[in-house]
Enzyme design. Structure first.
Site, short mmCIF file in Angstrom:
data_model
loop_
_atom_site.label_atom_id
_atom_site.label_comp_id
_atom_site.label_asym_id
_atom_site.label_seq_id
_atom_site.Cartn_x
_atom_site.Cartn_y
_atom_site.Cartn_z
N GLY A 71 0.79 -1.22 0.00
CA GLY A 71 0.00 0.00 0.00
C GLY A 71 0.82 1.28 0.00
O GLY A 71 0.29 2.36 -0.22
N ARG A 93 -10.25 22.07 7.23
CA ARG A 93 -11.35 22.32 8.16
C ARG A 93 -10.93 22.35 9.63
O ARG A 93 -11.65 22.85 10.46
CB ARG A 93 -12.47 21.30 7.94
CG ARG A 93 -13.27 21.63 6.72
CD ARG A 93 -14.34 20.62 6.44
NE ARG A 93 -13.79 19.39 5.92
CZ ARG A 93 -14.53 18.35 5.53
NH1 ARG A 93 -15.83 18.41 5.63
NH2 ARG A 93 -13.97 17.27 5.04
N LYS A 135 -26.03 27.69 12.10
CA LYS A 135 -25.87 26.22 12.16
C LYS A 135 -24.93 25.86 13.29
O LYS A 135 -24.02 26.61 13.60
CB LYS A 135 -25.29 25.79 10.80
CG LYS A 135 -24.61 24.46 10.75
CD LYS A 135 -23.90 24.25 9.39
CE LYS A 135 -22.40 24.17 9.53
NZ LYS A 135 -21.69 23.87 8.29
N ARG A 183 -22.57 22.43 14.92
CA ARG A 183 -22.09 21.08 14.62
C ARG A 183 -21.94 20.33 15.93
O ARG A 183 -20.96 20.51 16.64
CB ARG A 183 -20.73 21.16 13.93
CG ARG A 183 -20.82 21.39 12.45
CD ARG A 183 -19.57 20.87 11.74
NE ARG A 183 -19.59 21.19 10.33
CZ ARG A 183 -20.27 20.50 9.42
NH1 ARG A 183 -21.00 19.47 9.78
NH2 ARG A 183 -20.21 20.83 8.16
N ASP A 211 -21.56 28.08 -0.69
CA ASP A 211 -20.68 27.47 0.31
C ASP A 211 -19.35 27.12 -0.34
O ASP A 211 -19.24 27.06 -1.57
CB ASP A 211 -21.33 26.21 0.91
CG ASP A 211 -20.83 25.90 2.31
OD1 ASP A 211 -19.91 26.61 2.79
OD2 ASP A 211 -21.33 24.95 2.93
N THR A 232 -20.69 15.77 3.13
CA THR A 232 -21.82 14.85 3.32
C THR A 232 -23.08 15.42 2.67
O THR A 232 -24.05 14.72 2.44
CB THR A 232 -22.14 14.66 4.82
OG1 THR A 232 -22.54 15.92 5.36
CG2 THR A 232 -20.94 14.14 5.58
N THR A 254 -24.88 20.15 5.38
CA THR A 254 -25.02 21.60 5.57
C THR A 254 -26.04 22.16 4.58
O THR A 254 -26.93 22.93 4.95
CB THR A 254 -23.65 22.28 5.38
OG1 THR A 254 -22.77 21.77 6.39
CG2 THR A 254 -23.74 23.79 5.50
C1 R5P Z 1 -18.20 24.11 6.96
O1 R5P Z 1 -17.83 24.93 7.75
C2 R5P Z 1 -17.98 24.22 5.48
O2 R5P Z 1 -17.97 25.53 5.01
C3 R5P Z 1 -19.01 23.41 4.75
O3 R5P Z 1 -20.27 23.96 5.01
C4 R5P Z 1 -18.98 21.99 5.20
O4 R5P Z 1 -17.69 21.49 5.24
C5 R5P Z 1 -19.84 21.13 4.29
O5 R5P Z 1 -19.80 19.83 4.78
P1 R5P Z 1 -21.07 18.89 4.74
O6 R5P Z 1 -21.50 18.82 3.29
O7 R5P Z 1 -20.56 17.58 5.25
O8 R5P Z 1 -22.10 19.47 5.63
#
Ligand code: R5P
Length: 313
Positions: free
Chosen positions: A38, A96, A192, A194, A218, A223, A226
């Site tokens: 790997g 991030r 929002k 987390r 964004d 995923t 958001t």
């Molecule tokens: C978060 O602070 C970023 O700006 C994006 O909103 C986030 O990383 C998106 O991730 P996901 O699609 O998993 O919510």
């Protein structure tokens, strides 16, 4: 002046080919493979001594492998005598965790930068980093590009009427504000939280969205949580329609389906990471922007018009 050489890593060879084509040059052959256990194995298969060398490698999924491959290519180039090595990372993974939000966390973005610098990278080109704070986080010059000049015409082409630009969280407010200003549209923001990594919980919609076409802006979708959370909150608050724009289509499995199921009518993104063509997604190509940028950095003009949004820090 040193000769210019472009190498494609394994993350997005098509993008590297398109940049090379726009610059009227060809890619230096390099191979990326793996040993049976790997471990990544790379080899630059042409002379790069004294070259002004650019390695095109967004550190997208699988992020660890892409980052390591980039570091290995840089090390190989340095060992082969390249005069200067620039990492062209339209998507910079590990962005991030750039600040320690609680004890025990790393500063992953800074570490990723240090790994690359240690491997011989002397300069980075990145598109729409997750946070503006990252502009001063690396111990090397950074050319940070914005995607506005690419995305704004694509948005205008959609002909949205009664448009409101929406930031899906407080962190993205500045970016959304730029788009709102350029489009002469009002701005709204979704508050929002987390509760844990990869989970987004919407608290509140701030701003008037009733009867409006809402465009969520964004930096990335991973995923899709958001965008889905923001879309649901906007529709509950009376939005007439929800559209989404994100620069980096990181897209964990199932993300596109989740976003589609949340009644998001238009999905716009770029090809900063490798993305499969899908009729549900409008993909704005970034090779022209990168080719112009590299053209400026290397003193080679390209066929397209000037890029205005290049900041070197
Ligand atoms: C978060 O602070 C970023 O700006 C994006 O909103 C986030 O990383 C998106 O991730 P996901 O699609 O998993 O919510």
């Amino acid at each position: 002046m040193s000769a210019v050489a472009l190498i494609a890593g394994d993350a997005h060879p098509q993008l590297a080919r398109e940049i090379a084509r726009s610059m009227g040059t060809s890619l230096v052959p390099a191979s990326v493979s793996a040993f049976a256990d790997g471990e990544t194995r790379v080899r630059i298969e042409a002379e790069v001594r004294d070259a002004d060398l650019y390695i095109v490698q967004p550190t997208s999924v699988p992020t660890n492998e892409r980052l390591m491959t980039l570091a290995l290519l840089a090390d190989a180039a340095r060992a082969a005598g390249a005069a200067r090595i620039t990492a062209v990372m339209p998507y910079f993974g590990y962005a991030r965790q750039d600040v320690r939000k609680s004890p025990g966390e790393p500063r992953s973005a800074q570490l990723a930068g240090r790994i690359l610098r240690c491997a011989g990278v002397e300069r980075m080109v990145a598109l729409e980093l997750h946070s503006p704070a990252l502009e001063s986080a690396f111990e090397m010059p950074l050319i940070h590009l914005r995607a506005d000049d690419l995305m704004l015409p694509a948005i205008r082409d959609c002909g949205f009427s009664r448009l409101t630009v929406v930031s899906p969280d407080a962190g993205g407010l500045k970016r959304a504000q730029r788009y709102a200003q350029a489009l002469a549209a009002p701005l709204a923001v979704v508050a929002k939280t987390r509760p844990r990594a990869d989970a987004a919980v919407v608290q509140q919609v701030l701003g008037d969205v009733r009867g409006r076409a809402c465009l969520i802006v964004d930096d990335m979708a991973s995923t899709g949580g958001t965008i889905v959370g923001a879309a649901q909150a906007l529709l509950e608050a009376g939005a007439a329609a929800v559209h989404a724009l994100f620069i980096h289509a990181v897209m964990a499995p199932g993300a596109l389906e989740r976003i589609g199921a949340a009644s998001v009518r238009t999905i716009m993104t770029t090809d900063s990471v490798r993305i499969a063509i899908d009729p549900r997604v409008r993909i704005v190509p970034i090779a022209p922007l990168l080719a112009q940028t590299l053209g400026r950095l290397t003193g080679r003009s390209t066929l397209r018009t000037e890029v205005t949004d290049v900041q070197e820090s």
